[in-house]
Every structure is written in structure tokens, then in C-alpha cells.
Write a protein that holds these residues in place. Structure first.
Motif, mmCIF file in Angstrom:
data_model
loop_
_atom_site.group_PDB
_atom_site.id
_atom_site.type_symbol
_atom_site.label_atom_id
_atom_site.label_comp_id
_atom_site.label_asym_id
_atom_site.label_seq_id
_atom_site.Cartn_x
_atom_site.Cartn_y
_atom_site.Cartn_z
ATOM 1 N N GLU A 197 0.596 -1.001 0.253
ATOM 2 C CA GLU A 197 0.234 0.342 0.020
ATOM 3 C C GLU A 197 0.623 1.692 0.321
ATOM 4 O O GLU A 197 0.887 2.244 -1.050
ATOM 5 N N PHE A 198 1.613 1.112 1.130
ATOM 6 C CA PHE A 198 3.094 2.437 0.465
ATOM 7 C C PHE A 198 3.503 2.229 -0.737
ATOM 8 O O PHE A 198 3.112 3.472 -1.648
ATOM 9 N N CYS A 199 3.472 1.653 -1.368
ATOM 10 C CA CYS A 199 3.953 1.249 -2.771
ATOM 11 C C CYS A 199 3.301 2.437 -4.074
ATOM 12 O O CYS A 199 3.330 3.469 -4.567
ATOM 13 N N HIS A 200 1.598 2.388 -3.639
ATOM 14 C CA HIS A 200 0.201 2.687 -4.025
ATOM 15 C C HIS A 200 0.576 4.442 -3.656
ATOM 16 O O HIS A 200 0.183 5.165 -4.208
ATOM 17 N N LEU A 201 0.826 4.506 -1.499
ATOM 18 C CA LEU A 201 0.657 6.287 -2.059
ATOM 19 C C LEU A 201 2.084 6.290 -2.269
ATOM 20 O O LEU A 201 1.968 8.140 -3.363
ATOM 21 N N GLY A 202 3.048 5.876 -2.735
ATOM 22 C CA GLY A 202 3.648 6.756 -3.361
ATOM 23 C C GLY A 202 3.887 7.087 -5.264
ATOM 24 O O GLY A 202 4.183 8.764 -4.898
ATOM 25 N N MET A 203 3.209 6.363 -5.404
ATOM 26 C CA MET A 203 2.464 6.715 -6.780
ATOM 27 C C MET A 203 1.581 8.058 -7.383
ATOM 28 O O MET A 203 1.647 8.566 -7.820
ATOM 29 N N LYS A 204 0.485 8.383 -5.948
ATOM 30 C CA LYS A 204 0.044 8.829 -5.680
ATOM 31 C C LYS A 204 0.503 9.974 -5.813
ATOM 32 O O LYS A 204 0.078 11.347 -6.113
ATOM 33 N N ILE A 205 1.625 10.292 -4.671
ATOM 34 C CA ILE A 205 2.208 11.252 -4.685
ATOM 35 C C ILE A 205 2.711 11.631 -5.726
ATOM 36 O O ILE A 205 2.760 12.784 -5.820
ATOM 37 N N CYS A 206 3.381 10.777 -6.323
ATOM 38 C CA CYS A 206 4.328 11.515 -7.340
ATOM 39 C C CYS A 206 3.464 12.215 -8.069
ATOM 40 O O CYS A 206 3.778 12.764 -9.519
#
Length: 804
Positions: free
Chosen positions: A176-185
């Protein structure tokens, strides 16, 4: 000339040179005069053994040489060589950290192609290996712990709920943190790309009449076509500086809003996880700092039954010292492994009675049958173990107190009673009977729980001292290692230099790859060092908790020695002193150093693509499996080769590295917006890799219920002030700061949002959720809070062995 006249002339020499040089301060000549002082000591010695005339002649000649040496040194020295900047430059040079240059585009192109080729190579190797060795790569599917890999494209299409079902909440939140990183970028990258990239390009191509004359603001000159799309093109444009100040506010606010939304979703999942914990974990509390008079199972149970009457308490267990029993079980495991190897060796010989394996004992003249010897040894050790267990169980109360530690587990009949007990203070002394959630029964660190309170304090203090020592020694270690292994030293070899200089493409390729590879190599040693210190000095309640400490320290090590290396320089103490003496100088240190290395960090993140994909090969586990498979059957070799190295591949290290890359993306988001693209792709690759590893290949780990996720979000919060300080220094305009001061004000909204985020209750259940969980009911597990040494079943006969 007398001696005193010479001394007077020598003392006046620095002033004379200073007056001739002009603006050079007096203290810069101290080092040059040191050598002259050494010769003055020789004067005192020679004056006692030689005549005055010979002595004075030698002194005059010597002083003339020294004066000429100092004068040459003074006038040949470069005036721009200052201490503060040189330390940072030395560190960058030793670490291989390159500043932006005209070769940036070629370096990035070659690095991109090289890493893509590596990724393709790793994927081809994985396709072959998982076909020939599915026990290493798809064992969870083989054992029915996960679905078939192909329908989900090896985990690529699995939802977070499905990942949680197979790997636990910690594994699901790592994805989920990978999803969050993509979302922020994506969310901050799209507006920045639409506004900043065209503006940077126009300003870089058309700087204006006074674009390079900006004495009252920090600015960088573009060195390559890539710099035309970075803050190096900003020059002296005041309007764009105000626009960047506004963008800084938007980034801080937008990132914190996304973190807030992510935390709220996590809290709901955390509550559900706490409610679904099976008994006895959900109904058990860990009690520490038990007074000596209550350190036995019966006395502690009596104490709690008086506080919680009507049959509320189900069982009580105090952690016990079992050194003798632990040693016997270790001997049993060694003998059992030897017996298995002997059986496997005989199986390889088709169980020929004439080919039974033999072993030579020191007390025996002739070799004896290995299988018979180890079978008798196992039977003997089994009797000793059972005798030791019986003595422990039958010990009276007085003797039992000498076996018991200061920690224990109290199991209630209802989870609601355990939750209520956690919120109580049992004694006036707050340090007595401290209570917390009990870890999973299989993950309890019983040895650490045996430490007394003062032993824990001393041990933790010693651990912090060792970690601080690693902080201080890390730069000298890098200097030593890089002085041996770096590209410049390798070029001293004639054939290597010829190969490198024969192709400009190869030279730029090696410069880009070697620098980031060297930095990654140094950082890879840190988790093992930190993990060793944590395991040996910190007393933990569960073995998985060590990953939490590792995540914390490893992350901040990387922030200081990777992200802020150019601003920190070679001395943390000196930088800390500079902050105290001139807080404003920190802004210009960040602004003057970080933008000049933006290409290096883009290259660094690109390298992490291939490093991440390399994980799917599980080469360490494969090598260990093949080695053990030569003396064991496949099942035992598989058990011996698992799990993967938890120092580097554990959830703590992985979480720290993910947080660092997101921190790099945020800090450089406005300095060089292209970095958000490579960071987005980094998180996409990690999501695909972890979706496969956590579900199909790696063994399930003890689940702490999202503690690593909460620490990751906190790390992202705490990196935003560094982003603000960097941007403030980059857009600062004297005399009043202007846009830089406005940029600094965004720290106010950061502090407000961070305080709101920290106020969310997630560690324990709110009482409403406690009541709802009690009404819903939980499953019951057969596990108990008793040390494994007391309950483990011993097998003296080797099970069926598969022929290799």
C-alpha cells in the motif's frame, strides 16, 4: 644579526605578508609558521654544542629557506579554498557523488538503458529458475498457502485485501505504501510538470539581460540541456520565485492531506486487525517489572485474581530461566541433524547394508555406524531433557522464584477484560506492573524478557552509544573504502584506463553507474551493522520488533548520509554548530548544494529499479537451498534456506528504503521535476515485486499490525521541513527574504497538520471497538504463552526421507 633580532623579524613576517597580500586574515598563516617553529627548537639544541658563529650562520640559512617556503605557499594558495565547503566536497568525491555537468544527459541515457537490460536479464533468469526450482520461488502455492501465480500474473493484479490474507497486514501495507508513493508523485507531479517545466525551459533559454547578475539571491547556471528543466534555469526572475513559494505551500498541504487520508484508512484496518486477533493473543497482556514477591506463576495469579475476581483470569505464566534446558535442546538439534544427514547419505547409496555411513569417535578405535550412534545419542538426550523439564515443573514456590524473571503473561477469559486491564494502573509506583499488548506466541523474545529493569536500561544505553559511534565512524569508513575502490584508482591500471578512454560512451556510463553503485554498496552494509547492535543490546518483547528499530535508525542514516550528504559535509558536529550560530545559513547550505546534485539522485533512483527486480531471483535462498540439498532432502533444505536475510530484506529495511526514495522525490520535486517520473516508476516496480514475493515466495512473518506503516508516514511527514528549507533558500531574495520568507511560513501548516495526524489513536483499540469486537467474537488458537523449550515434542526417529 642576533637571535632575538631574527625572532623579531620572524614574528613580523606574517604581518608583512598580510599587508602585501591584502585581505588575507592573520590566522590563515598559523599552519605555515608551524614548520618555522620546529627549526626554532633546533636552535636551542645546537646553541649548546656549536659555536655561536656557526650556529647563527646555520639559523640564518634555515630561516631563509623557511621564509621562502611559507611565502611560496601563501601566494600559490587558492583564495576560494574554505573549510566548510571543502569538507562537503571531499565527502562527495570519496563517495562518488557527482555534481551536475554537461555529460548529464548521456549519463542518464546510458544508466537508463543499462538498468533496463539488467531488469530484462533478471526476469529471464527468474522465468527459468522458477520453472526448475519451484520449491524456492513458488513454495507457498505448492503448499496451498497462496493461489496459483499465473491467474494473478504473479501477484500483479491481487488487491490489498488479498495480499493481506496471504501475507498479513504488514505485508499488505508495504504494498500500500507503494501505491501511496505513486499517488503522491502523480498528484503533485502533474501540476508541477504543467507549470514549472515550461517556465524553467523558457527562463533557461531566455534568461534576460541581467539573468546572470543576481548577487542577492541563490541561483545556479544550467550546465546541460537537462538543467534547462530544473531550478538552475530560475536565475533572477522574481515572479517565478513567488510562484515556487506558492507551489511549496501546495506540495506541503497536498502531501499531508494524502497522508491524513491514508492514515484514516489504516486506522480502520488496524482496528479490524486487532479485533480479529485469535485467542489467546487477543485476551493476553504482557506484564513487565513484576516485583520479586510476585515472581511465580501461583503468586502472580493470586494477585490478579484479587484485582479481577469472579473467574476472570484463565492462566498466568512467568518467563523462566532455562539455560540448562536450552543447551540440551541445542545438542538434541545438532544430533538430529547429523542423524538426518546419515540417513540421507545411506538413501543415496540405495540403502545397501554394506554401505551404511560410518563415523570415527575419539574414544573408539574403529569407526562406528553413524545411524546407530546418533539414534542412541538422541535417546540419551531425550531422557535428559525430560528429566530437566520435570524438575522445573515440580519445583516448589521458593525454588521457582529463583527461576522466574520479571515479566509474564496474564491470559483473561474474555478479550474485553484484557483491554480494560491495559488501561489501568495497578500500583502507586508507575514503573511496577507495566502492561502492554502481548505479541504472537511464536514471536515472543523470551530471552530478552528475562532481563531485569536496570539491565534493560544499561543495555539500551550501550546500544545507543554504539549506534552513535557508527554515525561518527561511517564517514572515515567510506573514506578508507573509497580510497581503495573507486573509478579514479581503477584508471591507474593501464589496461583499464585504455578501455575506459577508448569510448566516451563507456566513460560516461561508468561514471554514472559506478558512483551510484558505490553509494548503494555502502548503504547495504548498514542494515547488518545496525541489526547486530539492536539484537545484542536492545531488549525486545518480540523478535519482529527488532525490525522496527532497524527501520528507524536505517532511515535516518540514509537521510543524513545519502540525501543530505552535500549539506552535512564531513562533520555532523560542525554542521550542528553552524546551525546554532547561524540558522539562516542552513537555508543557503541546502540551496547551494542539493540542486547541484539533482542528476546524481535521478541516477540513484534509476539504479534502485534493477536492485529491486534482483530480489525476485532470491539468489541467497537459492544458493543455501542447493548447498543444503547436497546433504538433506528437499523439504529440510527448504526449511534450512529460509527465511531470507532479515537484515537487508526484512520489512524494516524495505520500509526504510521506500521512505528514503519518496523523501528524495519530495525534496527534489521542484528542484528537478523529472525525478518524480523515475520515483513513480520505482514504486510501480516495487509494488509488482512485493506482490509476488510476499504472496508466493517468502514465508509469512510475524504480523505487528501496521506499526511499520505508521512509522513510514511519520518519516514522510518529517522530511517535508527539509523540502521547505531547501526551497526557501533557493528562492530567497535579500534584504528581507521575500518569497523565501513566505515559503518558510508553510512550516506553520505543516506543524498543524502533523499535530492532527499524531493525535489519531491507532496503537490500541478505542473502547467502542472493544465492545464491538467482544460481541462479534474471535477465533481460538492452540498456541499458548509458554516457552517452547517446555512444550516442544522431541522426535528420535527420522521421518521418511525423499531420495535426491
Amino acid at each position: 644579526m642576533t637571535l632575538w633580532a631574527l625572532l623579531a623579524t620572524l614574528a613580523a613576517f606574517p604581518e608583512a605578508v598580510h599587508s602585501e597580500v591584502g585581505e588575507r586574515p592573520r590566522d590563515q598563516f598559523l599552519d605555515e609558521v608551524d614548520e618555522v617553529g620546529e627549526h626554532l627548537m633546533l636552535i636551542q639544541v645546537t646553541a649548546q654544542t656549536q659555536s655561536m658563529n656557526d650556529t647563527m650562520k646555520e639559523v640564518v640559512d634555515t630561516l631563509k629557506d623557511d621564509v621562502q617556503k611559507v611565502a611560496n605557499f601563501v601566494f600559490e594558495r587558492r583564495p576560494n579554498q574554505t573549510g566548510s565547503n571543502s569538507g562537503s566536497e571531499v565527502y562527495q568525491e570519496q563517495l562518488g557523488l557527482k555534481t551536475n555537468s554537461s555529460l548529464d544527459v548521456e549519463t542518464l541515457r546510458t544508466s537508463f538503458v543499462f538498468n533496463l537490460l539488467l531488469i530484462l536479464t533478471y526476469l529471464v533468469a527468474f522465468a527459468l529458475l522458477q520453472h526448475f526450482q519451484p520449491i524456492v520461488y513458488l513454495d507457498n502455492s505448492r503448499r496451498g498457502r497462496s493461489p496459483e501465480p499465473r491467474p494473478s500474473y504473479y501477484g500483479c493484479t491481487l488487491s490489498r485485501d488479498e495480499i493481506q490474507e496471504y501475507s498479513g497486514l504488514d505485508g499488505a501495507l508495504l504494498v500500500e505504501f507503494c501505491h501511496l508513493g505513486m499517488k503522491i508523485c502523480a498528484y503533485i507531479g502533474i501540476p508541477i510538470a504543467l507549470v514549472c517545466l515550461p517556465s524553467y525551459y523558457v527562463l533557461g533559454k531566455h534568461p534576460g539581460a541581467y539573468g546572470d547578475q543576481c548577487p542577492n539571491a541563490v541561483h545556479h547556471t544550467p550546465r546541460s540541456s537537462l538543467d534547462l528543466f530544473s531550478i538552475a534555469s530560475l536565475r533572477c526572475n522574481l515572479t517565478m520565485r513567488w510562484a515556487l513559494a506558492v507551489f511549496t505551500w501546495l506540495v506541503v498541504w497536498g502531501v499531508q492531506r494524502m497522508l491524513w487520508d491514508a492514515q484514516k484508512i489504516f486506522v480502520q484496518r488496524r482496528i479490524e486487525w486487532l479485533q480479529r486477533r485469535p485467542k489467546p493473543q487477543s485476551s493476553t497482556i504482557l506484564v513487565s517489572n513484576i516485583p520479586p514477591r510476585y515472581r511465580s506463576d501461583s503468586k502472580l495469579k493470586t494477585y490478579f485474581e484479587r484485582l479481577f475476581p469472579d473467574g476472570t483470569i484463565e492462566s498466568v505464566y512467568i518467563v523462566k530461566h532455562l539455560h540448562g534446558l536450552v543447551g540440551l535442546l541445542q545438542d538434541f538439534d545438532d544430533a538430529e541433524q547429523k542423524l538426518h544427514e546419515a540417513h540421507y547419505q545411506w538413501m543415496q547409496r540405495n540403502q545397501d547394508p554394506e554401505m551404511r555411513p560410518k563415523i570415527t569417535l575419539q574414544q573408539e578405535a574403529e569407526p562406528v555406524d553413524s545411524i546407530e550412534h546418533y539414534t542412541r545419542l538422541l535417546e540419551h538426550l531425550t531422557r535428559l531433557v525430560e528429566t530437566e523439564r520435570q524438575q522445573i515443573k515440580s519445583a516448589d514456590a521458593f525454588t521457582q522464584e529463583s527461576l522466574c524473571g520479571a515479566s509474564g503473561f496474564v491470559t483473561f477469559k474474555a478479550s474485553r477484560d484484557a483491554e480494560m486491564a491495559l488501561r489501568l494502573r495497578l500500583e502507586p509506583e508507575g514503573h511496577l506492573f507495566t502492561m502492554k499488548y502481548a505479541p504472537a506466541p511464536k514471536d515472543v523474545a523470551y530471552e530478552d524478557l528475562l532481563a531485569s529493569p536496570w539491565q534493560r536500561q544499561v543495555s539500551h544505553l550501550f546500544g545507543y552509544v554504539l549506534i552513535f559511534t557508527v554515525f561518527l565512524l561511517f564517514f572515515p569508513f567510506i573514506g578508507l573504502a573509497s580510497s581503495i575502490v573507486n573509478l579514479e584508482n581503477l584508471e591507474q591500471m593501464a589496461f583499464i584506463k585504455q578501455i575506459i578512454t577508448s569510448s566516451s560512451w563507456l566513460q560516461s556510463f561508468l561514471e554514472g553507474i559506478f558512483a551510484t553503485l558505490l553509494l548503494s554498496l555502502f548503504m547495504s552494509f548498514l542494515p547488518t551493522t545496525l541489526s547486530f547492535i539492536i539484537d545484542k543490546t536492545f531488549t525486545l518483547t518480540s523478535r519482529a520488533e527488532s525490525q522496527l528499530y532497524l527501520q528507524e535508525w536505517y532511515y535516518w542514516f540514509q537521510v543524513i548520509f545519502v540525501l543530505l550528504v552535500t549539506a552535512v559535509g564531513t562533520s555532523l558536529w560542525q554542521r550542528f554548530n553552524d546551525v546554532l550560530t547561524s540558522p539562516k545559513g542552513v537555508l543557503f547550505d541546502f540551496a547551494g548544494s542539493l540542486p547541484n546534485t539533482s542528476t546524481f539522485y535521478i541516477d540513484y533512483v534509476i539504479l534502485q529499479w534493477s536492485v529491486t527486480v534482483l530480489n525476485v531471483l532470491r539468489y541467497q535462498n537459492l544458493v543455501k537451498f542447493l548447498a543444503w540439498n547436497t546433504i538433506c532432502d528437499e523439504d529440510r533444505a527448504k526449511n534450512k534456506s529460509e527465511p531470507e536475510d532479515q537484515d537487508y530484506y526484512g520489512v524494516g529495511s524495505r520500509s526504510a528504503r521506500l521512505s528514503l526514495v519518496l523523501a528524495i522525490g519530495l525534496v527534489f520535486s521542484l528542484l528537478s521535476p523529472f525525478i518524480l517520473i523515475v520515483v513513480f516508476l520505482f514504486f510501480l516496480i516495487n509494488r509488482l515485486v512485493f506482490g509476488y514475493l510476499l504472496v508466493f515466495a517468502e514465508l509469512p512473518k510475524p504480523d505487528l499490525g501496521g506499526i511499520f506503516w505508521a512509522q513510514q508516514l511519520r518519516h514522510v511527514h518529517l522530511i517535508l521541513p527539509i523540502f521547505v528549507l531547501t526551497m526557501s533558500g533557493c528562492i530567497w531574495v535579500e534584504p528581507y527574504g521575500g518569497p523565501g520568507m513566505f515559503c518558510l511560513l508553510s512550516l506553520g501548516i505543516w506543524a498543524y497538520e502533523y499535530s492532527r495526524w499524531s493525535d489519531i489513536l491507532w496503537e490500541t483499540l478505542p473502547f467502542r471497538a472493544v465492545v464491538e469486537g467482544a460481541e462479534r467474537g474471535t477465533d481460538t488458537s492452540e498456541e499458548r504463552y509458554v516457552q517452547e523449550e517446555l512444550t516442544r515434542t522431541l522426535r528420535t526417529k527420522t521421518p521418511a526421507i525423499k531420495a535426491g
